[in-house]
Design an enzyme around this catalytic site. Sequence first.
Site, PDB file in Angstrom:
ATOM      1  CE  LYS A 119      -4.458  -1.543   1.705  1.00 16.21           C
ATOM      2  NZ  LYS A 119      -5.457  -1.458   2.772  1.00 16.21           N
ATOM      3  CE  LYS A 201      -5.226  -8.881  -2.345  1.00 11.64           C
ATOM      4  NZ  LYS A 201      -5.521  -8.499  -1.039  1.00 11.64           N
ATOM      5  CE  LYS A 204     -12.785  -4.394  -0.616  1.00 18.30           C
ATOM      6  NZ  LYS A 204     -13.753  -4.529   0.373  1.00 18.30           N
TER       7      LYS A 204
HETATM    8  P1  TYM Z   1     -10.667  -6.780   3.117  1.00 23.50           P
HETATM    9  O1  TYM Z   1     -11.768  -5.816   3.245  1.00 23.50           O
HETATM   10  O2  TYM Z   1      -9.550  -6.471   2.184  1.00 23.50           O
HETATM   11  O3  TYM Z   1     -11.240  -8.190   2.710  1.00 23.50           O
HETATM   12  C1  TYM Z   1     -12.298  -8.815   3.431  1.00 23.50           C
HETATM   13  C2  TYM Z   1     -12.088 -10.319   3.440  1.00 23.50           C
HETATM   14  O4  TYM Z   1     -12.028 -10.800   2.097  1.00 23.50           O
HETATM   15  C3  TYM Z   1     -10.848 -11.577   1.915  1.00 23.50           C
HETATM   16  N1  TYM Z   1     -10.388 -11.398   0.538  1.00 23.50           N
HETATM   17  C4  TYM Z   1     -10.220 -12.395  -0.337  1.00 23.50           C
HETATM   18  N2  TYM Z   1     -10.404 -13.720  -0.215  1.00 23.50           N
HETATM   19  C5  TYM Z   1     -10.159 -14.478  -1.307  1.00 23.50           C
HETATM   20  N3  TYM Z   1      -9.740 -13.971  -2.487  1.00 23.50           N
HETATM   21  C6  TYM Z   1      -9.539 -12.657  -2.663  1.00 23.50           C
HETATM   22  N4  TYM Z   1      -9.153 -12.172  -3.827  1.00 23.50           N
HETATM   23  C7  TYM Z   1      -9.785 -11.791  -1.538  1.00 23.50           C
HETATM   24  N5  TYM Z   1      -9.702 -10.459  -1.349  1.00 23.50           N
HETATM   25  C8  TYM Z   1     -10.069 -10.228  -0.080  1.00 23.50           C
HETATM   26  C9  TYM Z   1      -9.849 -11.014   2.913  1.00 23.50           C
HETATM   27  O5  TYM Z   1      -8.847 -11.951   3.220  1.00 23.50           O
HETATM   28  C10 TYM Z   1     -10.746 -10.713   4.092  1.00 23.50           C
HETATM   29  O6  TYM Z   1     -10.944 -11.868   4.870  1.00 23.50           O
HETATM   30  N6  TYM Z   1      -7.913  -5.950   7.181  1.00 23.50           N
HETATM   31  C11 TYM Z   1      -9.070  -6.649   6.693  1.00 23.50           C
HETATM   32  C12 TYM Z   1     -10.339  -6.307   7.438  1.00 23.50           C
HETATM   33  C13 TYM Z   1     -10.257  -6.470   8.913  1.00 23.50           C
HETATM   34  C14 TYM Z   1     -10.253  -7.705   9.626  1.00 23.50           C
HETATM   35  C15 TYM Z   1     -10.190  -7.347  10.993  1.00 23.50           C
HETATM   36  C16 TYM Z   1     -10.295  -9.026   9.226  1.00 23.50           C
HETATM   37  C17 TYM Z   1     -10.208  -5.472   9.825  1.00 23.50           C
HETATM   38  N7  TYM Z   1     -10.174  -5.994  11.084  1.00 23.50           N
HETATM   39  C18 TYM Z   1     -10.164  -8.318  11.984  1.00 23.50           C
HETATM   40  C19 TYM Z   1     -10.264  -9.996  10.229  1.00 23.50           C
HETATM   41  C20 TYM Z   1     -10.203  -9.642  11.580  1.00 23.50           C
HETATM   42  C21 TYM Z   1      -9.287  -6.276   5.241  1.00 23.50           C
HETATM   43  O7  TYM Z   1      -8.869  -5.236   4.772  1.00 23.50           O
HETATM   44  O8  TYM Z   1     -10.049  -7.138   4.554  1.00 23.50           O
END
Ligand code: TYM
Length: 336
Positions: A119, A201, A204
């Site tokens: 990032k 991967k 968004k």
């Molecule tokens: P975020 O918003 O990027 O993604 C949400 C969830 O989706 C999963 N994910 C994917 N899984 C499979 N293939 C993909 N291409 C893919 N892209 C995203 C992510 O692994 C995630 O599980 N930091 C985290 C949010 C967060 C969080 C937490 C998660 C904040 N606090 C506490 C767990 C526990 C995030 O940005 O996810």
Amino acid sequence: MESPKTDKKKIAFSGIQATGSVHIGNYLGAIKNWVDMQEAHRCIYSIVDMHAITVRQDPKALRENTLRAYALGIACGIDPEKSIFFIQSHVHTHAELTWVLNCFTPYGELGRMTQFKDKSQTNADNINAGLFDYPVLMASDILLYQAALVPVGADQKQHIELTRNTAIRFNSVYGNVFEIPEPLIPETGARVMSLQDPTKKMSKSDDNPKSCVALLDSRDAIIKKFRSAVTDSEAEVVMREGKDGINNLITIYGLMTGRSVAETEAEFGGRGYGDFKTAVGEAVADKLRPIQEKFDDLMKDKGYVESCYRKNADRALQFSGRTLEKVYKKVGFLAR
Ligand code: TYM
């Protein structure tokens, strides 16, 4: 009264950012599993808008995206009565625990986070302290609820490792304050790949809209995106090393239809990629239709959605407040 460890079910916590649109990677890697876990676990899920502002957001768009992500979570099957499903900024304990845990997390460890490094490259003009501290806020999310399990996609594994390290460090000074969480990463779907570059991967923030299928994309758009998915120059629908594009499509098709890899290979053997890509697009659109219909209904009843997130913020505060109180006492803050 809701509090950590009220019953014998394991506690699961997870979150999703409120930026852009939720895509099928988020769904297959995380949300689908969140929904399935609700019976056997005590589940707590959050729309993490505080994480979202580590990258500059338009305020109006963030508000709208937060509401939509929350409604979409319910439409996907998160039950706001059974699970605690809340919006992160509504629950002040998250920011408060983050401050304390900042003082227990080494600078060097945060600097090693690959997501921070990535990032920092994509947001070179805004490498702020929040971006660096992002994993500590995430650790607070998890540790406040004494979660044993964190259902996530593969990209979050390193952050959960940091959460564990921070919790173990804190516990080694003050005794057993935090449950040490484990990541729960699905065997298939943990890394859904971009449809345009299947070595990356699905994300968004990808500049190419054809790379990513949003849960709210129209049927037409979904089928078009799958029809233009990048594959390889062979014509065999088989799961094999080196066939990244086809492997990704077989995985998506399998998770959306419940078919095994062998069943998919048998179904499309000798039929070429065109038919297969259309079938994957149709299967995804079929699976998403009821979610989209539910989402539309919910957005027509914003009063209901609001009542859900308000009630759940209270539940989350009550639950997490216990942990924060304990932490404040342990570190030596004078009670008010
Ligand atoms: P975020 O918003 O990027 O993604 C949400 C969830 O989706 C999963 N994910 C994917 N899984 C499979 N293939 C993909 N291409 C893919 N892209 C995203 C992510 O692994 C995630 O599980 N930091 C985290 C949010 C967060 C969080 C937490 C998660 C904040 N606090 C506490 C767990 C526990 C995030 O940005 O996810």
